[in-house]
Each structure stands twice: as structure tokens, then as C-alpha cells.
Design an enzyme around this catalytic site. Sequence first.
Site: not given
Length: 281
Positions: A8, A64, A111, A123, A142
Site C-alpha cells: 500500500d 493501493h 496504515h 482508513h 485492512e
Amino acid sequence: MRIYLSVDMEGLAGVAHAHQVSFGPGVDRTDYDRGRALMAGEANAAIVGALAAGADEVVVNDSHWQMRNLRAEDLASGARLVIGDKPLSMTQGIGGEGDGDFDGAAFVGYHAGAGSERGVIGHTYSSATVLEVRVNGRPHNEAGVNAIRLGHFGVPVILVAGDDALAAEVAELLPWAERVVVKRALGYSAADSLSPASAQDAIREGMARAVARLGEMQPYRPEGPLRGEIDFRLPVMADYATVVPGVERLGPRTVGFGADDGDAFYRLFLSLTRLAGVPAT
């Protein structure tokens, strides 16, 4: 030995703002193109580290945004690249016909999850759509959601690299995985970061440790049947998601659903998130 590498951008060293990981009307793409170079650098560090530790092949999933950020010519030899608008998104290449088996998976540039107090650009799959995801009542980012599908196919997550907010979440969900911290989160759009060179060294070293500990790693398999809940940003998003049979409305913005296994859970989660995103466009 085959290693799966999902990469990502938000969790890369040197990245602290959304303009570094995407572009659009009125947004110059200079920072994004620099972000692509940082992405290739950390991906290559993981590839080289895995191969040096005994891996025969590394399959890289560009995970991503539009999923065509990595330039194939920038990747180290010994790697394959899964790129494009993939039906199975961040886990494409796992569990499909012809994909083959993997001994472990690494997540680089990841993240913190939606709702993280400090996580840089935190997020969960869609900042425009999702406020929180829970599995069996427990919040999942995630890394956790992806690990559920990988775990269904017996693939353990052996390394996760990103900021310290992510590392704290991973310590709770996937405590066996090596955690490489490349920056300290100071807020949603601020970070105290290692240099790219230092971050890449840390990822190479972390991958060597992870491969050496492969026998200790566990596939992530929450107790089934799995119960998922998604809090969406707007009630209309829940309206769209509940069109799917078996999905329940639990609140103005919240839906719930069940799944017998990790693969089914992931596919339904992905479908609901995409469906809920339709009214946001």
C-alpha cells in the site's frame, strides 16, 4: 518458498498527506509520482530481504487506490507483479486457480484503521465510505480484514510495515507478525519519519527475521461462523448495502452480515463496501 507481498502507500516512510498517494482534478501529481518511487523502494526492500532469507519467489500485489501505482520496470528481479483493477483487491493472487501456495505474506506501506486517533491517513478500505469494520465484535483494519482471507487459505501474515499506530493495532490482531515501524504518527496528516533508506534497511532486516520465524507464524482464523458489521459514513450507503440478501440493517448507518469462512467473509465485505460506494460517487 513463496512469499506474498501486498504493498500500500499511506504507510510508507516519507508519506504524510493524501496528495502524496493520489491525484485528481486541481491536484498536481508531482507528490504522487514521488510516492510511487517510495512505494517501489519499500517493495524492493521486502523482495530482496525475502529472497536473501531463502524465498524462491515473491508475488507483489499493488494494493493501493487504482492498483496500478508500481511500475513493473522498477521492481527487483525475482518478483512477479499483480496489477490492475482486481476483483479481489488487496488479496488478489491468493486462493485462485493457478495462484499456487504461499508460505507467508507481508504487508508493506500499510496504515491504521478507520477511526484511528493518530494513524497517518488512517482508513479501512474506503475513507469515503467506511467508518469502522468489526469482526465478531472486534474492530479490524485492512491488515486484519486481509489476514482473514489469507488465513482461510492457510497463509500467515509474517510482517507488517507502516506507522506506530498501525503497529499497535497489529500487535492486538496479529501478535506473531514482525512489526516494522517506519514513522511515528503525529496525526492524520503528520508524521515523524525515517529516511527512505533507513526504512528500507529496516524492512529488509524485518523480512529476514520474519522468514527465520516462519514456523512460529499462524494463519489468522477468527472463530466461525464469522459475524461482520460495517458502519458506513452515510445512511444511504447502508440502504444500498442492505439490497444484498442476508445483510441486516442494525442502525441508521450500520449493517451486519454472516459468513461461514474467511473467504466468504472477505468477498461479502468487499462487495458491500463497493456497493455502498455507489451513492458516494
